[in-house]
Design an enzyme around this catalytic site. Structure first.
Site: not given
Ligand SMILES: C[S@@+](CC[C@H](N)C(=O)[O-])C[C@H]1O[C@@H](n2cnc3c(N)ncnc32)[C@H](O)[C@@H]1O
Length: 475
Positions: A116, A121, A139, A183, A236
């Protein structure tokens, strides 16, 4: 620039056969992205926002497919304005908004946002499930939790639970959530237009790492969502290894990719073949947004409907040793707030209050049930904190109730004073308020908490917002 161009041409050469207008693609990726934002109806109205922009000569180009969202060409630092601090809008890459359009949250639903931070989002979803729906915003990266919390607080989202956990093994009840958003963390090729410092090619090992992580996250989302519910998977990045191949590897009989389109937004279909491998047929229903199609960043999304084929459950998972949030027993701080700021007690009757330990009081809508399996970081927004017998109001709570506050308000006389305040500085003010905590307002901007003592106003604005406005250019 030459180097960047050469590196990009090498890295993206493998995508050229997938792109219908490669020249348009190349022209677009070297142009900077225009900033975009959407207006937060919890803190302002479209009319007030338009009026602010007119007064400050800010050009707004409405985004036709997302009501309330705008491109703001010329607004170089949209995070450094007074309306930003007051929570009037959220700054978000235009194409990233499409994931929540595909998710299509409905009022009253219970939704998980698995990855998140920083919360764009999550916020879109939280606004759509109102008045009685909720979002679990999870997160994994601890250092990104404060950004997520600030988004929830600044926008005044009273229906969001923030959790800290690995989305691959998130200990939430399975098969019960209306919708889940993944995401996913990715190699970020689609953000190429944002990269001022140049493009670094993606290493094969990193791509493989991301792809394995993405598969596990999507698998968990399918376990969490109820039969017939929706999972949106988005990244992305352009790479099929992180997109169609992930869908192909995980969906099996558990989910089907549904067609998705929005009037005014162009996309390319998902691909059926990559590096000689044939993929399942429904991946064509996924959408790849090449930057030149809509003059945005690059993005990929798939809207997946969960079938009723049972999935093997994850099994027992442990969660971080956080103490649970409990229904608050101590509510005398609310009576203090009402007395100090002339607020009607009825304003607070519609909410539920939560505490961990004895310090902070959280406020959320009554329908929010914090998960017991995964003690949350926060529930709704922080209303106040107790320091022994003293009560300290929280800035974002005062912002939320700002229009109803009738006592102990400092109205700042001019914009420079407001900028000093939100930059965390102290200043002399002429006022007849009682010494102690005050609510600070500048014109129509509810700015938040200050401490007034001996003719001086000391800002209590959280540090996380200071840097955003410190070298404010007078917008
Ligand atoms: C693309 S970003 C998300 C952007 C967010 N959805 C927004 O709209 O602001 C991906 C996120 O996933 C987190 N992440 C990485 N590995 C993860 C895991 N195993 N479980 C949950 N989150 C994770 C990252 O730290 C990052 O903050």
């Amino acid at each position: 620039m030459e180097n960047k161009r050469r590196r990009l041409e090498e890295a993206f050469a493998r995508y050229m056969p997938l792109i219908e207008e490669p020249q348009a693609f190349w022209q677009c990726v070297f142009e900077p992205l225009q900033p975009c934002l959407w207006v937060n109806p919890l803190k302002t109205t479209l009319e007030a926002f338009h009026a602010y922009c007119r007064e400050h000569g800010i050009l707004l180009e409405p985004i036709s497919w997302y009501p309330g969202a705008f491109r703001v060409p010329g607004l170089e630092r949209p995070g450094a304005t007074l309306p930003f601090v007051a929570g009037w809008y959220y700054v978000q890459e235009e194409i990233a908004m499409a994931a929540v359009v595909a998710l299509d949250p409905q009022p009253g639903e219970r939704i998980v946002d698995l990855c998140a931070a920083p919360g764009g989002k999550t916020a879109q979803i939280a606004l759509r499930v109102r008045p009685n729906g909720m979002v679990v915003a999870n997160e994994a990266a601890m250092e990104r939790l404060s950004g997520l919390r600030t988004t929830v607080d600044r926008l005044g989202l009273l229906n969001v639970v923030v959790t800290w956990g690995d989305g691959r093994r998130l200990p939430l009840p399975e098969g019960v959530w209306d919708r889940v958003l993944v995401d996913a963390p990715c190699t970020g090729e689609g953000t190429v237009r944002k990269m001022k410092q140049g493009w670094r090619p993606v290493h094969r090992e990193f791509r493989q790492y991301c792809s394995a992580l993405q598969r596990a996250l999507l698998r968990r989302a399918l376990q969490l969502v109820k039969p017939g519910g929706i999972v949106v998977y988005s990244t992305c990045t352009f790479a099929p290894e992180e997109n169609e191949l992930v869908l192909d590897a995980v969906l099996g009989d558990y989910g089907v990719v549904e067609p998705f389109s929005v009037a005014g937004l162009r996309s390319a279909p998902g691909i059926r073949q990559w590096m000689g491998k044939e993929l399942r047929s429904d991946v064509v229903n996924a959408c790849r947004f090449w930057p030149h199609l809509n003059n945005t960043g690059g993005f990929f999304l798939a809207r997946i409907r969960r079938t009723d084929v049972p999935m093997p459950p994850l099994g027992k998972v442990s969660c971080p040793g956080r103490a649970p949030l409990q229904p608050a027993q101590r509510l005398d701080g609310i009576a203090w707030l009402c007395e100090r700021f002339g607020l009607e007690p009825e304003l607070f009757a519609a909410y539920r209050y939560w505490m961990r330990g004895r310090e902070k009081l959280w406020m959320a809508i009554p329908e929010v049930e914090p998960p017991v399996e995964l003690p949350p970081e926060s529930v709704g927004i922080a209303l106040l904190s107790y320091k022994r017998e003293h009560v300290k109001p929280k800035t974002f709570a005062l912002q939320l109730f700002g229009k109803s506050i009738r006592r102990n308000v400092v109205e700042l006389p001019e914009e420079q004073a407001a900028i000093r305040f939100v930059s965390g500085q102290s200043q002399n003010v002429l006022t007849d308020v009682e010494p102690g905590f005050v609510h600070v307002r500048y014109r129509e901007f509810e700015l938040g908490c200050g401490l007034y003592a001996r003719g001086q106003l000391h800002s209590q604005i959280p540090r996380s917002l200071h840097t955003m406005i410190a070298d404010h250019a007078g917008v």
